[in-house]
Design an enzyme around this catalytic site. Structure first.
Site, PDB file in Angstrom:
ATOM      1  N   ASP A 117       0.844  -1.198   0.000  1.00 16.62           N
ATOM      2  CA  ASP A 117       0.000   0.000   0.000  1.00 16.62           C
ATOM      3  C   ASP A 117       0.883   1.253   0.000  1.00 16.62           C
ATOM      4  OD1 ASP A 117      -3.224   0.503   1.028  1.00 16.62           O
ATOM      5  OD2 ASP A 117      -1.807   2.183   1.127  1.00 16.62           O
ATOM      6  N   GLY A 133     -15.652   2.822   4.031  1.00 22.18           N
ATOM      7  CA  GLY A 133     -14.357   3.472   3.827  1.00 22.18           C
ATOM      8  C   GLY A 133     -13.655   3.074   2.546  1.00 22.18           C
ATOM      9  N   HIS A 182     -10.422  -5.138  -3.146  1.00 17.36           N
ATOM     10  CA  HIS A 182      -9.070  -5.341  -2.609  1.00 17.36           C
ATOM     11  C   HIS A 182      -9.132  -5.784  -1.161  1.00 17.36           C
ATOM     12  CE1 HIS A 182     -10.218  -1.080  -2.329  1.00 17.36           C
ATOM     13  NE2 HIS A 182      -9.509  -0.993  -1.218  1.00 17.36           N
ATOM     14  N   HIS A 210      -6.945  -5.808   2.255  1.00 18.97           N
ATOM     15  CA  HIS A 210      -5.785  -5.243   2.953  1.00 18.97           C
ATOM     16  C   HIS A 210      -5.224  -6.334   3.879  1.00 18.97           C
ATOM     17  CE1 HIS A 210      -6.855  -0.825   2.373  1.00 18.97           C
ATOM     18  NE2 HIS A 210      -8.042  -1.371   2.176  1.00 18.97           N
TER      19      HIS A 210
HETATM   20  P1  DGP Z   1      -9.680   1.516   0.544  1.00 17.66           P
HETATM   21  O1  DGP Z   1      -9.812   2.717   1.401  1.00 17.66           O
HETATM   22  O2  DGP Z   1     -10.114   0.250   1.299  1.00 17.66           O
HETATM   23  O3  DGP Z   1     -10.406   1.683  -0.779  1.00 17.66           O
HETATM   24  O4  DGP Z   1      -8.153   1.323   0.268  1.00 17.66           O
HETATM   25  C1  DGP Z   1      -7.484   1.834  -0.838  1.00 17.66           C
HETATM   26  C2  DGP Z   1      -6.028   1.747  -0.527  1.00 17.66           C
HETATM   27  O5  DGP Z   1      -5.308   1.900  -1.747  1.00 17.66           O
HETATM   28  C3  DGP Z   1      -5.502   2.813   0.421  1.00 17.66           C
HETATM   29  O6  DGP Z   1      -4.999   2.177   1.592  1.00 17.66           O
HETATM   30  C4  DGP Z   1      -4.378   3.494  -0.340  1.00 17.66           C
HETATM   31  C5  DGP Z   1      -4.094   2.553  -1.481  1.00 17.66           C
HETATM   32  N1  DGP Z   1      -3.699   3.193  -2.732  1.00 17.66           N
HETATM   33  C6  DGP Z   1      -4.368   4.166  -3.376  1.00 17.66           C
HETATM   34  N2  DGP Z   1      -3.712   4.506  -4.507  1.00 17.66           N
HETATM   35  C7  DGP Z   1      -2.618   3.710  -4.565  1.00 17.66           C
HETATM   36  C8  DGP Z   1      -1.541   3.586  -5.495  1.00 17.66           C
HETATM   37  O7  DGP Z   1      -1.472   4.274  -6.519  1.00 17.66           O
HETATM   38  N3  DGP Z   1      -0.579   2.671  -5.225  1.00 17.66           N
HETATM   39  C9  DGP Z   1      -0.647   1.874  -4.091  1.00 17.66           C
HETATM   40  N4  DGP Z   1       0.352   1.007  -3.929  1.00 17.66           N
HETATM   41  N5  DGP Z   1      -1.642   1.959  -3.201  1.00 17.66           N
HETATM   42  C10 DGP Z   1      -2.607   2.873  -3.435  1.00 17.66           C
END
Ligand code: DGP
Length: 114
Positions: free
Chosen positions: A31, A93, A100, A102
């Site tokens: 992340d 959230g 996805h 986490h």
């Molecule tokens: P959510 O809030 O559950 O939709 O989580 C989305 C997650 O995605 C958040 O923890 C940040 C991550 N994220 C957003 N954009 C990017 C990106 O461009 N690269 C990576 N590696 N993570 C990202």
């Protein structure tokens, strides 16, 4: 056609990511905004917007992703424990409309979540 999500762009190689696992069905990468010492996202390569969009046809894919989650946790030495979180929708959230998981670990995690 609707715009690609950021995760679809990562799948397509348009945006770089620190990849932890890559196979025919799913991709896992760190992340960009880690909430724990280890914070990895596991995503299906199939475009599924959220938990709400999962269908019976996705059952094998989802089962595979859980196997991959366990494998990643083992590889990243999360033997003391970890949490798998799926945010769904506005109140859950979710900020990226591509399913996805986490994986959070490397520290003691409080409960309940906020
Ligand atoms: P959510 O809030 O559950 O939709 O989580 C989305 C997650 O995605 C958040 O923890 C940040 C991550 N994220 C957003 N954009 C990017 C990106 O461009 N690269 C990576 N590696 N993570 C990202």
């Amino acid at each position: 056609m609707s715009e690609k999500t950021i995760f679809k762009r990562i799948i397509d190689g348009e945006i770089p990511a620190n990849v932890e696992h890559d196979d025919e069905h799913c991709l896992a990468f760190h992340d960009v905004s880690p909430q724990a010492p280890t914070h990895v996202l596991v995503i299906p390569k199939k475009e599924i917007a959220s938990v709400d969009a999962i269908s019976q046809a996705d059952a094998a894919l989802l089962g595979h992703m859980w196997v991959v989650i366990g494998k990643i946790a083992s590889e990243l030495r999360l033997g003391d424990g970890y949490r798998v979180v799926v945010n769904c929708g506005k109140d859950g959230g979710q900020t990226v409309d591509h399913l996805h998981f986490h994986i959070l670990g490397g520290r003691s995690l409080s409960w309940p979540p906020g």
